[in-house]
Every structure is written in C-alpha cells, then in structure tokens.
Design a protein around this motif. Structure first.
Motif, PDB file in Angstrom:
ATOM      1  N   MET A   1      31.238  18.858  61.181  1.00  0.00           N
ATOM      2  CA  MET A   1      31.276  18.836  62.645  1.00  0.00           C
ATOM      3  C   MET A   1      30.394  17.701  63.154  1.00  0.00           C
ATOM      4  O   MET A   1      29.318  17.460  62.599  1.00  0.00           O
ATOM      5  N   ALA A   2      30.830  17.074  64.227  1.00  0.00           N
ATOM      6  CA  ALA A   2      29.983  16.072  64.861  1.00  0.00           C
ATOM      7  C   ALA A   2      29.041  16.762  65.850  1.00  0.00           C
ATOM      8  O   ALA A   2      29.389  17.785  66.430  1.00  0.00           O
TER       9      ALA A   2
ATOM     10  N   LYS B   1      39.040  30.608  67.471  1.00  0.00           N
ATOM     11  CA  LYS B   1      40.463  30.886  67.243  1.00  0.00           C
ATOM     12  C   LYS B   1      40.929  32.120  67.993  1.00  0.00           C
ATOM     13  O   LYS B   1      41.898  32.760  67.602  1.00  0.00           O
TER      14      LYS B   1
ATOM     15  N   MET C   1      29.243  15.846  75.518  1.00  0.00           N
ATOM     16  CA  MET C   1      29.125  15.956  74.060  1.00  0.00           C
ATOM     17  C   MET C   1      30.332  16.704  73.521  1.00  0.00           C
ATOM     18  O   MET C   1      30.783  17.671  74.140  1.00  0.00           O
ATOM     19  N   ALA C   2      30.787  16.313  72.358  1.00  0.00           N
ATOM     20  CA  ALA C   2      31.855  17.059  71.704  1.00  0.00           C
ATOM     21  C   ALA C   2      31.244  18.181  70.878  1.00  0.00           C
ATOM     22  O   ALA C   2      30.132  18.048  70.370  1.00  0.00           O
ATOM     23  N   GLY C   3      31.945  19.286  70.758  1.00  0.00           N
ATOM     24  CA  GLY C   3      31.554  20.320  69.806  1.00  0.00           C
ATOM     25  C   GLY C   3      30.493  21.299  70.258  1.00  0.00           C
ATOM     26  O   GLY C   3      30.258  22.298  69.601  1.00  0.00           O
ATOM     27  N   VAL C   4      29.837  21.044  71.380  1.00  0.00           N
ATOM     28  CA  VAL C   4      28.783  21.950  71.839  1.00  0.00           C
ATOM     29  C   VAL C   4      29.028  22.347  73.291  1.00  0.00           C
ATOM     30  O   VAL C   4      29.310  21.481  74.128  1.00  0.00           O
TER      31      VAL C   4
ATOM     32  N   ARG D   1      36.745  22.555  67.513  1.00  0.00           N
ATOM     33  CA  ARG D   1      35.810  23.666  67.379  1.00  0.00           C
ATOM     34  C   ARG D   1      34.553  23.428  68.218  1.00  0.00           C
ATOM     35  O   ARG D   1      34.004  22.330  68.223  1.00  0.00           O
ATOM     36  N   PHE D   2      34.097  24.484  68.900  1.00  0.00           N
ATOM     37  CA  PHE D   2      32.871  24.382  69.681  1.00  0.00           C
ATOM     38  C   PHE D   2      31.833  25.397  69.227  1.00  0.00           C
ATOM     39  O   PHE D   2      32.180  26.516  68.845  1.00  0.00           O
ATOM     40  N   VAL D   3      30.599  24.970  69.278  1.00  0.00           N
ATOM     41  CA  VAL D   3      29.469  25.857  69.057  1.00  0.00           C
ATOM     42  C   VAL D   3      28.860  26.107  70.434  1.00  0.00           C
ATOM     43  O   VAL D   3      28.716  25.171  71.217  1.00  0.00           O
TER      44      VAL D   3
ATOM     45  N   GLN E   1      18.478  33.260  62.672  1.00  0.00           N
ATOM     46  CA  GLN E   1      18.587  32.159  63.618  1.00  0.00           C
ATOM     47  C   GLN E   1      17.596  32.419  64.742  1.00  0.00           C
ATOM     48  O   GLN E   1      17.505  33.541  65.221  1.00  0.00           O
TER      49      GLN E   1
ATOM     50  N   TYR F   1      20.439  32.576  71.914  1.00  0.00           N
ATOM     51  CA  TYR F   1      21.319  32.671  70.749  1.00  0.00           C
ATOM     52  C   TYR F   1      22.296  31.512  70.749  1.00  0.00           C
ATOM     53  O   TYR F   1      22.652  31.007  71.828  1.00  0.00           O
ATOM     54  N   THR F   2      22.719  31.123  69.574  1.00  0.00           N
ATOM     55  CA  THR F   2      23.781  30.124  69.481  1.00  0.00           C
ATOM     56  C   THR F   2      24.904  30.690  68.638  1.00  0.00           C
ATOM     57  O   THR F   2      24.693  31.122  67.504  1.00  0.00           O
TER      58      THR F   2
ATOM     59  N   ILE G   1      27.931  19.902  77.869  1.00  0.00           N
ATOM     60  CA  ILE G   1      26.653  19.197  77.951  1.00  0.00           C
ATOM     61  C   ILE G   1      26.902  17.702  78.076  1.00  0.00           C
ATOM     62  O   ILE G   1      27.621  17.127  77.258  1.00  0.00           O
TER      63      ILE G   1
ATOM     64  N   SER H   1      31.077  28.800  59.447  1.00  0.00           N
ATOM     65  CA  SER H   1      30.251  29.342  60.529  1.00  0.00           C
ATOM     66  C   SER H   1      28.833  28.784  60.427  1.00  0.00           C
ATOM     67  O   SER H   1      28.431  28.279  59.378  1.00  0.00           O
ATOM     68  N   LEU H   2      28.086  28.915  61.517  1.00  0.00           N
ATOM     69  CA  LEU H   2      26.699  28.444  61.504  1.00  0.00           C
ATOM     70  C   LEU H   2      25.892  29.168  60.437  1.00  0.00           C
ATOM     71  O   LEU H   2      25.131  28.554  59.687  1.00  0.00           O
TER      72      LEU H   2
ATOM     73  N   THR I   1      17.765  26.887  69.204  1.00  0.00           N
ATOM     74  CA  THR I   1      18.577  25.680  69.106  1.00  0.00           C
ATOM     75  C   THR I   1      17.915  24.570  69.898  1.00  0.00           C
ATOM     76  O   THR I   1      17.618  24.733  71.080  1.00  0.00           O
TER      77      THR I   1
ATOM     78  N   VAL J   1      25.799  27.355  72.842  1.00  0.00           N
ATOM     79  CA  VAL J   1      24.393  27.711  73.015  1.00  0.00           C
ATOM     80  C   VAL J   1      24.305  28.641  74.218  1.00  0.00           C
ATOM     81  O   VAL J   1      24.764  28.298  75.304  1.00  0.00           O
TER      82      VAL J   1
ATOM     83  N   GLY K   1      28.371  30.498  66.679  1.00  0.00           N
ATOM     84  CA  GLY K   1      29.169  29.483  65.992  1.00  0.00           C
ATOM     85  C   GLY K   1      30.004  30.022  64.868  1.00  0.00           C
ATOM     86  O   GLY K   1      30.147  29.396  63.836  1.00  0.00           O
ATOM     87  N   SER K   2      30.553  31.212  65.084  1.00  0.00           N
ATOM     88  CA  SER K   2      31.472  31.716  64.071  1.00  0.00           C
ATOM     89  C   SER K   2      32.795  30.990  64.233  1.00  0.00           C
ATOM     90  O   SER K   2      33.088  30.424  65.275  1.00  0.00           O
ATOM     91  N   ILE K   3      33.596  31.019  63.197  1.00  0.00           N
ATOM     92  CA  ILE K   3      34.878  30.321  63.242  1.00  0.00           C
ATOM     93  C   ILE K   3      35.890  31.095  64.074  1.00  0.00           C
ATOM     94  O   ILE K   3      36.613  30.541  64.885  1.00  0.00           O
TER      95      ILE K   3
END
Lengths: 251, 251
Positions: free
Chosen positions: A28-29, B103, B28-31, B127-129, A92, B94-95, B65, A70-71, A95, B131, B97-99
């Motif tokens: 992931m980026a 989905k 930002m990508a992914g977050v 995919r996004f994580v 965790q 908490y963050t 973000i 997953s994280l 962040t 926060v 980031g499960s897959i």
DNA sequence: GCATTATTGTATCAAAATGATACAATAGGC
DNA sequence: GCCTATTGTATCATTTTGATACAATAATGC
C-alpha cells in the motif's frame, strides 16, 4: 547480538534499488507500520531499536502493508521478520500522521548519503502515515534479525534511549503509557516474563513498567487477591535465605 | 433537522464525478478519517450519523486527508465541515484496516446504483485505511451539514443505532470504551454538557456514558472530592422542592 | 399560614481497599 | 547452632467506597 551482518554499500544500494522498484506493486502507498517491541531483562524494561545505516541514530522496527493484508497481519508479519517469534502479543495504540514527521531532515540527509537522491515522485519519498503497535516478547526467545538498511538491532533500557529519528521517541512514550494501562486491565504482564517466576521477579517487572516502586508486602497481597496466579513448588536457588515460591499465570 | 437538501440524482452524479477527478490531486491516497461525534441530550448519549444516499443505511462522518495536512488537522476540518463548530474536543482512538472493510458489499452495490461502476483502478476504489477520532460536542450548538452523497444527518441514541455500513458499529463501540476511560482520566465530560449544570444533570451524563446507574449521594461526594467543580448560585426552576446548586468545571 | 411533596445536600454507619509496619519462617553461610 | 537476607503472613491505621438516614427547602394546595 547475533545474526548481524553489515552489508557493503554496493550491495546495500543494489538492494534498495530493487526494493524501490518492486514495492509499489506489493505494498500500500502512504501507510506504514511501526512497532515498539518491549522486553524485560535485568529488571529493566527494554525496547528493540534499529541502527539507521552506520549512523548513531536509531529507529523503530517497521515496514509496509501488503495490498491484501490487514493492519494487524502486517504488524505481526513485520514482528516475525524481525524477532523470528510466533504468537506475539500485539496492541495497536496510535497512528502518527503529522507533516513534520515526513520531513525529518536527518533521515532525508542520511538516506541521500546512503542511496542517493530519491525523486520526489517516488513511492518511497511520498508522505506516509504510520500505524503504531507495541509488542510484548520474552526476550530470551528473541533472535533479532537485521536487514540491509538497518545494520544493528539492539535492546535499549526504556529510560536510556539513544537518539531516535522522526517522532519515534514520542511514540515510545505513548506505547509505554498504553502498556501501563494494559498491564492493569489485560494482565499483559504474562507476555514479558517467563512461564514461571517468583513474586520478587514479578514485582520488578511491575516496577519497570510503572517506573515506580511498590511496597513488597502490599504488592504481594494485591496481586494474589486478583486470583490470576497459581502457586507452584518452592525455588531453591542456593541463596542463604528462605526459598521463594514459584508462580505461574493461570491460563 | 436543518440545512438538509436532497440533491437530485443528476446533480449528485455530476458532483461525484467532479470529486473523483480532483481528489487524487488534493488528498492522500489510501488513508481516510472517520469520526464518532458524541452529543448528550435528553439524558442520552448520542452519535451523529449520515444516511448513505437514499438507503436505510448510515455511516460515520468521514473524509480524506489533504496532502499537506496532519491527521489531527484533517479530523478537525472534517468535523468543522460537518458541525460548523470551532474548538472541538477530539481524541484519536483507533485505526481500522481490515481487508473485509474495503469490500463491504452493500456499500459497493449502493455506490454502483447511485453513481455507476467505478473502475477498479480508480483512486476512490482502492483500499483505504481509516484513522478514527471521536469528538465531544455541545449538541445545542451543532448545525449538522449534509453533502451530496449523504442526504441526512441524524443523532442516534448510542443504544439504538440504525444499520451501519462497514465496521462502523465496532468502531462506535471502541469509541465509547475510550470515552469511558477518558471521562475518568481527562475529565472530558465538560465538553458534553453546558457551561453550568446541576449535580443531577452531571450524574445523568455519567450514567449515559458508563451505561449504568450511580447512587446519587455517593456520586455527589466522589465528584466533589475531585476538586474540579466550582459551586455557583442556586437554580430556582419553579419545581416544588429544594433548589439545586449550579456547578461549573474549573478551567 | 401550614402541612405536603419531591428533591437536594450532608452526615453517618459498615465494609472494603490500601498503606505502613511487625514478625515469624527458613535456606544456606560461617 | 547462630547469623543473615529474604520471603510469606498478620495486623494495625487510614482511606475509599457502599448503603442508608435525615435535615433543608421550594413550590403546591388547603
């Protein structure tokens, strides 16, 4: 310290180049994982840090998250890569995503020295947000593993940390505070100490985590009243005084 | 509920299209950031949720973000956009980031229905994580603001939540647990209640957060012994009984 | 006015948890 | 067999908590 091999600069650059080429397809980026690995030896709470290249600076073990991972899985994988342990206790706790973090001057300078200037557009050079986990490990079973960029893996007393890069010192402090409350609520202590231990050893662990002393007799009363310990046989350790009982956390 | 305008599908699609075109340059990508906004009214703890299009599903207020913005700043900006409030009490807790989260079938299906299929390669589809922050607001000052995709903003009793998408129900639970410990340690309660209040009102707040009752006299003794309250004049509210004192948190 | 009612503030018990200290038990050194 | 260091338990006093009693009082209704 075992398993440490300092890789020659040529090989390092080659390895980094390869990583930078393949990383964008695998990971992931924008998101990374950092881990504070706690251990307990010589009555001290320790954290495992990596030496940044051949500099006097250290950083937390960390890594990237695979695109379909997953994280939690990523954190576990990174820890296993680093400690060669299974079944690691993980939490965790924070962040980190300040901007200054991504612009750490020392790190940029050192990276440039070691592997040359990275184009601004590169995957590696972009801004990252770091999801932080702490881990509790039985240090006697840890076999620290180095990798190209990080030439030394070392345990540091939590109250005598070396110079660390980024905001990793603040992160270690947050990890410690979280560990303190988890030690109360989740009895996480069993992950930092061997299978069996004396009351004195357990007290030393609590004192190392809370960074304060407890009155021996009251500590003993309190911890026994929780009903989580099982008393085993006495431990005759050759010292000229009453032999302490061994205890074990009830599963 | 004020400030709610249900946008026609045509306009919605146009707005989304524009967002998808400009987002990769801005964010930002992914977050992403999700927020659990807590309020306290009618002696109940409430959370602010957004209706997902014209479906019966709700989600947490969230956003992306900006490329040069810290996580904390992003959370604050998103909250201000949604509540039109300044100086909001915020805690990251908490963050996620499960897959499976990425989905969520219902969300994908609904999104497709509303704006058509998004190419797999699209910025939005990756995919996004997330926060997660919780916020404490004085509900009397909140002016909920909707946006294109989310057609309704509504307070829900924390114990009577509607159907929510993704893992947002688990996130709300984590937020509540964190709020409970922060209420003890950080006296965060002052952010959920007006400037002045009676002891009875404060007790109702504590009971709503902890989801259990306290013995009135002991609650009063305990909270007063903390030394964080200032006693003001009596409040004559026309009821035929002894008038309660008003209190205020000492700054 | 004055008793009535609902609620609030404070006092006072007992019980539990915590802090401080005393003391008996004991494994090995000498 | 005495000495020493450490361990386990007991026993105080103090503090905190839980449960209950009771006095104060602001409007109501007679």
């Amino acid at each position: 310290m075992s398993n440490i091999d300092i890789i020659s600069d040529k090989e390092l650059k080659k390895g980094i180049k390869q990583f930078l080429e393949t990383a964008p397809d695998i990971y992931m980026a924008g998101v990374s994982v950092d881990t504070v690995i706690f251990g307990f030896h010589n009555d001290k709470l320790k954290a495992l840090l990596l030496r940044f290249g051949n500099t006097p600076y250290f950083i937390l073990p960390g890594g990237y998250i695979m695109k379909e991972e997953s994280l939690d899985d990523a954190a576990l994988r990174i820890l296993q890569e680093r400690t060669a342990l299974e079944n690691i206790y993980l939490e965790q706790f924070y962040t980190s995503g300040s901007i200054s973090r991504s612009k750490e001057e020392v790190a940029i300078e050192l990276t440039q020295k070691m592997i040359g200037t990275i184009p601004h557009s590169n995957w590696f050079a972009q801004r990252f947000v770091s999801v932080c986990y702490y881990a509790l490990v039985d240090d006697t079973k840890v076999n620290p593993v180095t990798e190209a960029f990080f030439t030394e893996v070392k345990w540091f007393d939590i109250s005598r940390l070396p110079k660390v890069l980024y905001d990793h010192d603040a992160i270690i402090n947050k990890a410690l505070k979280r560990l303190q409350s988890d030690l109360d609520e989740k009895l996480a202590g069993s992950n930092l100490i061997g299978e069996t231990f004396t009351m004195g050893q357990l007290q030393k662990l609590y004192e190392a985590v809370y960074q304060k002393e407890f009155v021996r007799t009251n500590f003993q009363r309190k911890i026994l009243s929780l009903g989580v310990l099982e008393r085993l046989e006495k431990q005759y350790n050759g010292k000229s005084h009453k032999a302490p009982y061994l205890y074990r956390f009830i599963k």
